[in-house]
Design a protein around this motif. Structure first.
Motif, PDB file in Angstrom:
ATOM      1  N   ASN A   1       0.822  -1.214   0.000  1.00 50.15           N
ATOM      2  CA  ASN A   1       0.000   0.000   0.000  1.00 50.15           C
ATOM      3  C   ASN A   1       0.857   1.266   0.000  1.00 50.15           C
ATOM      4  O   ASN A   1       0.478   2.260  -0.622  1.00 50.15           O
ATOM      5  CB  ASN A   1      -1.006  -0.022   1.157  1.00 50.15           C
ATOM      6  CG  ASN A   1      -2.236  -0.828   0.787  1.00 50.15           C
ATOM      7  OD1 ASN A   1      -2.742  -0.718  -0.331  1.00 50.15           O
ATOM      8  ND2 ASN A   1      -2.730  -1.656   1.699  1.00 50.15           N
TER       9      ASN A   1
ATOM     10  N   THR B   1      -6.658  -4.402  -0.408  1.00 51.54           N
ATOM     11  CA  THR B   1      -7.611  -4.269   0.690  1.00 51.54           C
ATOM     12  C   THR B   1      -7.480  -5.287   1.819  1.00 51.54           C
ATOM     13  O   THR B   1      -7.924  -5.007   2.936  1.00 51.54           O
ATOM     14  CB  THR B   1      -9.051  -4.360   0.150  1.00 51.54           C
ATOM     15  OG1 THR B   1      -9.174  -5.559  -0.602  1.00 51.54           O
ATOM     16  CG2 THR B   1      -9.374  -3.158  -0.715  1.00 51.54           C
TER      17      THR B   1
ATOM     18  N   ASP C   1      -6.643  -7.073   4.967  1.00 58.58           N
ATOM     19  CA  ASP C   1      -5.925  -6.534   6.122  1.00 58.58           C
ATOM     20  C   ASP C   1      -6.137  -7.340   7.397  1.00 58.58           C
ATOM     21  O   ASP C   1      -6.828  -6.931   8.312  1.00 58.58           O
ATOM     22  CB  ASP C   1      -6.330  -5.079   6.366  1.00 58.58           C
ATOM     23  CG  ASP C   1      -7.754  -4.979   6.909  1.00 58.58           C
ATOM     24  OD1 ASP C   1      -8.575  -5.861   6.578  1.00 58.58           O
ATOM     25  OD2 ASP C   1      -8.031  -4.046   7.683  1.00 58.58           O
TER      26      ASP C   1
ATOM     27  N   ASN D   1     -12.069  -5.362   6.133  1.00 61.12           N
ATOM     28  CA  ASN D   1     -12.919  -4.872   5.039  1.00 61.12           C
ATOM     29  C   ASN D   1     -13.317  -5.940   4.035  1.00 61.12           C
ATOM     30  O   ASN D   1     -13.771  -5.643   2.921  1.00 61.12           O
ATOM     31  CB  ASN D   1     -12.288  -3.655   4.363  1.00 61.12           C
ATOM     32  CG  ASN D   1     -10.864  -3.931   3.982  1.00 61.12           C
ATOM     33  OD1 ASN D   1     -10.540  -5.068   3.660  1.00 61.12           O
ATOM     34  ND2 ASN D   1     -10.022  -2.927   4.024  1.00 61.12           N
TER      35      ASN D   1
ATOM     36  N   TYR E   1     -14.814  -5.917   0.241  1.00 59.05           N
ATOM     37  CA  TYR E   1     -13.859  -6.158  -0.848  1.00 59.05           C
ATOM     38  C   TYR E   1     -13.436  -7.623  -0.997  1.00 59.05           C
ATOM     39  O   TYR E   1     -12.655  -7.942  -1.879  1.00 59.05           O
ATOM     40  CB  TYR E   1     -12.618  -5.278  -0.660  1.00 59.05           C
ATOM     41  CG  TYR E   1     -12.914  -3.792  -0.669  1.00 59.05           C
ATOM     42  CD1 TYR E   1     -13.156  -3.126  -1.879  1.00 59.05           C
ATOM     43  CD2 TYR E   1     -12.977  -3.051   0.510  1.00 59.05           C
ATOM     44  CE1 TYR E   1     -13.437  -1.762  -1.900  1.00 59.05           C
ATOM     45  CE2 TYR E   1     -13.256  -1.686   0.497  1.00 59.05           C
ATOM     46  CZ  TYR E   1     -13.487  -1.049  -0.704  1.00 59.05           C
ATOM     47  OH  TYR E   1     -13.769   0.294  -0.730  1.00 59.05           O
TER      48      TYR E   1
ATOM     49  N   ASN F   1      -9.244 -11.869  -4.220  1.00 56.38           N
ATOM     50  CA  ASN F   1      -8.330 -10.811  -4.630  1.00 56.38           C
ATOM     51  C   ASN F   1      -7.026 -11.301  -5.230  1.00 56.38           C
ATOM     52  O   ASN F   1      -6.099 -10.530  -5.408  1.00 56.38           O
ATOM     53  CB  ASN F   1      -8.063  -9.865  -3.446  1.00 56.38           C
ATOM     54  CG  ASN F   1      -9.235  -8.919  -3.216  1.00 56.38           C
ATOM     55  OD1 ASN F   1      -9.422  -7.974  -3.980  1.00 56.38           O
ATOM     56  ND2 ASN F   1     -10.070  -9.193  -2.215  1.00 56.38           N
TER      57      ASN F   1
ATOM     58  N   HIS G   1      -8.057  -1.988  -5.679  1.00 53.42           N
ATOM     59  CA  HIS G   1      -9.331  -1.271  -5.705  1.00 53.42           C
ATOM     60  C   HIS G   1      -9.042   0.219  -5.659  1.00 53.42           C
ATOM     61  O   HIS G   1      -8.047   0.639  -5.057  1.00 53.42           O
ATOM     62  CB  HIS G   1     -10.195  -1.691  -4.513  1.00 53.42           C
ATOM     63  CG  HIS G   1     -10.535  -3.153  -4.510  1.00 53.42           C
ATOM     64  ND1 HIS G   1     -11.703  -3.652  -5.041  1.00 53.42           N
ATOM     65  CD2 HIS G   1      -9.839  -4.229  -4.076  1.00 53.42           C
ATOM     66  CE1 HIS G   1     -11.709  -4.969  -4.912  1.00 53.42           C
ATOM     67  NE2 HIS G   1     -10.596  -5.346  -4.325  1.00 53.42           N
TER      68      HIS G   1
ATOM     69  N   ALA H   1     -17.988  -0.839   4.309  1.00 50.09           N
ATOM     70  CA  ALA H   1     -16.591  -1.194   4.050  1.00 50.09           C
ATOM     71  C   ALA H   1     -15.989  -1.933   5.232  1.00 50.09           C
ATOM     72  O   ALA H   1     -15.127  -2.786   5.077  1.00 50.09           O
ATOM     73  CB  ALA H   1     -15.776   0.046   3.737  1.00 50.09           C
ATOM     74  N   ARG H   2     -16.453  -1.573   6.426  1.00 50.46           N
ATOM     75  CA  ARG H   2     -16.000  -2.260   7.635  1.00 50.46           C
ATOM     76  C   ARG H   2     -17.138  -2.252   8.639  1.00 50.46           C
ATOM     77  O   ARG H   2     -17.834  -1.238   8.784  1.00 50.46           O
ATOM     78  CB  ARG H   2     -14.796  -1.547   8.264  1.00 50.46           C
ATOM     79  CG  ARG H   2     -13.501  -1.736   7.500  1.00 50.46           C
ATOM     80  CD  ARG H   2     -12.444  -0.769   7.956  1.00 50.46           C
ATOM     81  NE  ARG H   2     -11.104  -1.280   7.698  1.00 50.46           N
ATOM     82  CZ  ARG H   2     -10.004  -0.512   7.619  1.00 50.46           C
ATOM     83  NH1 ARG H   2     -10.086   0.786   7.807  1.00 50.46           N
ATOM     84  NH2 ARG H   2      -8.836  -1.045   7.373  1.00 50.46           N
TER      85      ARG H   2
ATOM     86  N   HIS I   1     -17.560   3.628   2.573  1.00 53.31           N
ATOM     87  CA  HIS I   1     -16.832   4.103   1.391  1.00 53.31           C
ATOM     88  C   HIS I   1     -17.821   4.421   0.277  1.00 53.31           C
ATOM     89  O   HIS I   1     -18.787   3.692   0.090  1.00 53.31           O
ATOM     90  CB  HIS I   1     -15.879   3.017   0.852  1.00 53.31           C
ATOM     91  CG  HIS I   1     -14.719   2.722   1.752  1.00 53.31           C
ATOM     92  ND1 HIS I   1     -13.795   1.752   1.448  1.00 53.31           N
ATOM     93  CD2 HIS I   1     -14.324   3.274   2.923  1.00 53.31           C
ATOM     94  CE1 HIS I   1     -12.880   1.707   2.406  1.00 53.31           C
ATOM     95  NE2 HIS I   1     -13.181   2.604   3.322  1.00 53.31           N
TER      96      HIS I   1
END
Lengths: 461, 461
Positions: free
Chosen positions: A124, A135, A137, A156, A160, A166, A217, A251-252, A284
């Protein structure tokens, strides 16, 4: 747990030394460091640690080890939570930290090609100028290879996806040293077996991941974080369930119970949060979209008696909040200084989440132990950190029994014994109960791909 | 193509007859129907067709076939496009159409448990009262088992994912008749190898899918469809690329080139669309969110000289539009009455899409053939229908060469030879070029899971 470590074939180590020079280490502190992870798993030293610098070297190393029957244990940052990197049968710990280049960033395709030793924050950092983000994490600053190998997720995921969603493509060194590529940078494909997903979550038992192509993203136009408190965990969970069911693209959405909040306040007094069950939230979207989401969420939360809705719009406030969340493990331990944490995680269908957490809290109460609960509840996933004195055998036994009962509860509610920490050695015992005959198919695949059982033996299967 | 069909062991058919009675068919028209799919694949009759009614029967059937070495070819609706259901080595066609129950709908969890014979429109009909939808929509009204087996996608994959992202769990009968369950209704799991994704896209070569747990999505609060025309395919594609790159959450973004539009007008004169390259679009979201998306999209499209922006807000207009899009194959064939279509599809990283389509159009021009182009361009995926007279051997050869060159172009641009149609027999020849040494690993997995090569032999591996 396999306690009998064979003496590593001297010949293997000699060949490895010839290949790697001083990038093969047998120093005591290096061996100790590679003999444990962040779980309360009994440590076990490897015979040596290798620090390869490229895929060809990984292939050569694996070929030598295969020839001599020396186990190979891929090692990222050592932050796994179920003993995945512990060399339970000795062998070579393959430390990927020198393969830490971001090879390509394709801004137009929203993807990046990285080596496995790159950590998530490092990636990042390198993406900062692009307006893009990676994303996934988990709490720790884990490596890309480690996250892929343990099928990691994090706060998240609800928006995502986990690392499973991903990763587009992999380069893998197979147990015989052959180098393969799975998938491509195309966003979808119907071309053959899904090998990419076979290696994601395989915990290094089928090969060594030497390169990953991951999705990126766009940074959201607008981000708003918030905390809110509830009288009961039930009210918080019911709020989450309704928000997810009505399709709100949170988002979270993280739960921290009142016990965890007490620990948070010990560690982060400046946050000044009430010792009540909390949700930590992030929205988001576009300016207007975020306001729309907040309004909908607020309506739901108010129906469940939400209190203390606090918004963090400034980036530094948001960062402080999520840093605190990611340090939940240490906050938990602050509740019982000197303690170790027996960590467990499970995941259930969201409709069963309130019931699962309710039964879990009952089980904690009956155990007499202190065990704060935090969770990525938007996914139906939560964790316990059971605080123990590792030298108190009776307490350890009670902690293990409590962890077992949580996992049995999750299975009985149609869930899984691990949402994101993986199997390693810690959760192997639950595999037959969770997977039944499918566990034999896993063993069949392992035997086919790694007939000599060179890759991370003793884990998962 | 394997042309030598062994006489089916009579003993196997006798045992199957005893098990199934008149649900084992050897009638000529039934055998013909199960000997072909919608591709131009040489047809080949099975020895018999079985119509099982439950998983236990499927298991019993597979056990009989394994014992006698009789191939088993799972059959959904016969709408595959690369010969996946054609019994190239004879054997038993396993028609799943009687296993067509929607078993459970979990509205709160946004999932449903279905039998493999349920078709996508049938599932959506059953969901009508719930406010939920199943999103994967290949052109045909395919079965859930067939879509999972070929890793299907469709027009709204760009927003909601392929079937790979929409299956949570499976029940599978293995080649030895054992019944296993993979995954669970929990939204994520780090528990063991990802068996679910091993069977998705395996085209029935590793087992028979007998039950699926699929994700559902909430019907959007607001839906807006639109068509717009461009002077050139390039302008349309560049518009798509920018829309995707800026993260616009398009629900559908479909390209139809000027040749395809000519066919559309022959079949659907009422749509009254110009014979120019078109994008067919759909936006999902809240009222305000949709308006925001449209405004952003319009800004991008205008920079590329968009013409004739037409909105379809009424549901019947939208349905007419998407019905026409789903019948693109028949519209294509209207351009050359009496023709057959040699269909091919490929998928590339979105940044390479304009180049890939440009080279493809050049290759079509050089071939002298008529080949309309349509595509799920938001995914980087497009199809050609190459129109041929199947009795004209020279034309067939040119069509095959054209298809080959498109696939080579896709591979040279970092893509895949099939975004969604799968491998079957039609695309096996490209597998070594696409996958290299990984193709051997696929063969290794096939040999481990199906050592007798009972399941759909001759396909994929």
């Amino acid at each position: 747990m396999n306690k009998t470590v064979r003496a590593a074939p001297l010949a293997a180590l000699e060949e490895l030394r010839a290949l790697l020079g001083d990038r093969l280490s047998t120093g005591a502190s290096i061996l100790d460091e590679h003999g444990r992870d962040e779980a309360y798993t009994p440590p076990q030293r490897p015979d040596a640690v290798a620090f390869p610098e490229n895929t060809a070297e990984v292939s050569a190393i694996v070929k030598i080890c295969a020839r001599h029957g020396l186990p190979v244990i891929p090692y990222g940052t050592g932050t796994s939570l179920e003993g995945q990197v512990v060399p339970v049968a000795g062998g070579l710990s393959l430390d990927m930290s020198r393969m830490n280049r971001v090879i390509e960033v394709h801004e137009k395709d929203l993807d990046a090609v990285v080596q496995p030793g790159v950590t998530r924050t490092r990636l990042n950092d390198e993406l900062r100028a692009t307006g893009l983000m990676f994303t996934v994490d988990p709490g720790a600053d884990a490596s890309m290879g480690g996250m892929a190998s343990t099928r990691a997720s994090g706060t998240n995921t609800v928006r995502y996806g986990t690392i499973r969603e991903n990763v587009l493509a992999l380069e893998v060194v197979l147990p015989d040293g052959e180098i393969i590529r799975t998938g491509s940078r195309a966003r979808k494909s119907a071309s053959g077996y899904d090998l990419t997903h076979l290696f994601i979550g395989a915990e290094g038992t089928l090969g060594v991941i030497t390169e990953l192509t991951v999705k990126l993203h766009g940074l959201p136009e607008s981000t708003l974080a918030a905390t809110c408190a509830f009288e009961t965990v039930d009210d918080a969970v019911e709020t989450v369930i309704q928000a997810i069911q009505c399709g709100l693209p949170m988002a979270r959405i993280e739960l921290l119970d009142e016990v965890q909040m007490r620990g948070m306040n010990l560690l982060h007094a400046d946050l000044g949060l009430a010792e009540l069950p909390h949700l930590f939230l992030e929205f988001h979207g576009s300016e207007a979209g975020v306001q729309e989401q907040v309004a909908t969420f607020r309506e739901i939360a108010e129906a469940f008696g939400v209190r203390n809705f606090d918004f963090a719009t400034r980036m530094e406030d948001r960062n402080r909040l999520w840093a605190a969340r990611h340090q939940a493990y240490y906050a938990a331990k602050a509740l019982k200084p000197g303690s170790s944490g027996v960590v467990t995680d499970c995941c259930v269908p969201i409709s069963e989440l309130a019931r699962c957490i309710g039964r879990t809290k009952q089980a904690i109460a009956m155990s007499g132990l202190v065990a704060p609960l935090v969770g990525h509840v938007g996914d139906g996933n939560f964790h316990l950190v059971i605080l123990v004195d590792p030298d108190d055998e009776a307490e350890m036994t009670r902690a293990r029994e409590l962890a077992s009962s949580i996992n049995r509860i999750a299975l009985s509610l149609g869930g899984t014994v691990t949402g994101e920490h993986g199997v390693g050695t810690g959760k192997k015992k639950y595999m037959p109960a969770e997977h039944g005959a499918a566990y034999s198919l896993m063993a069949c695949l392992k035997a086919a791909v790694d007939p000599l059982n060179v890759m991370n033996p003793g884990k998962l299967v």
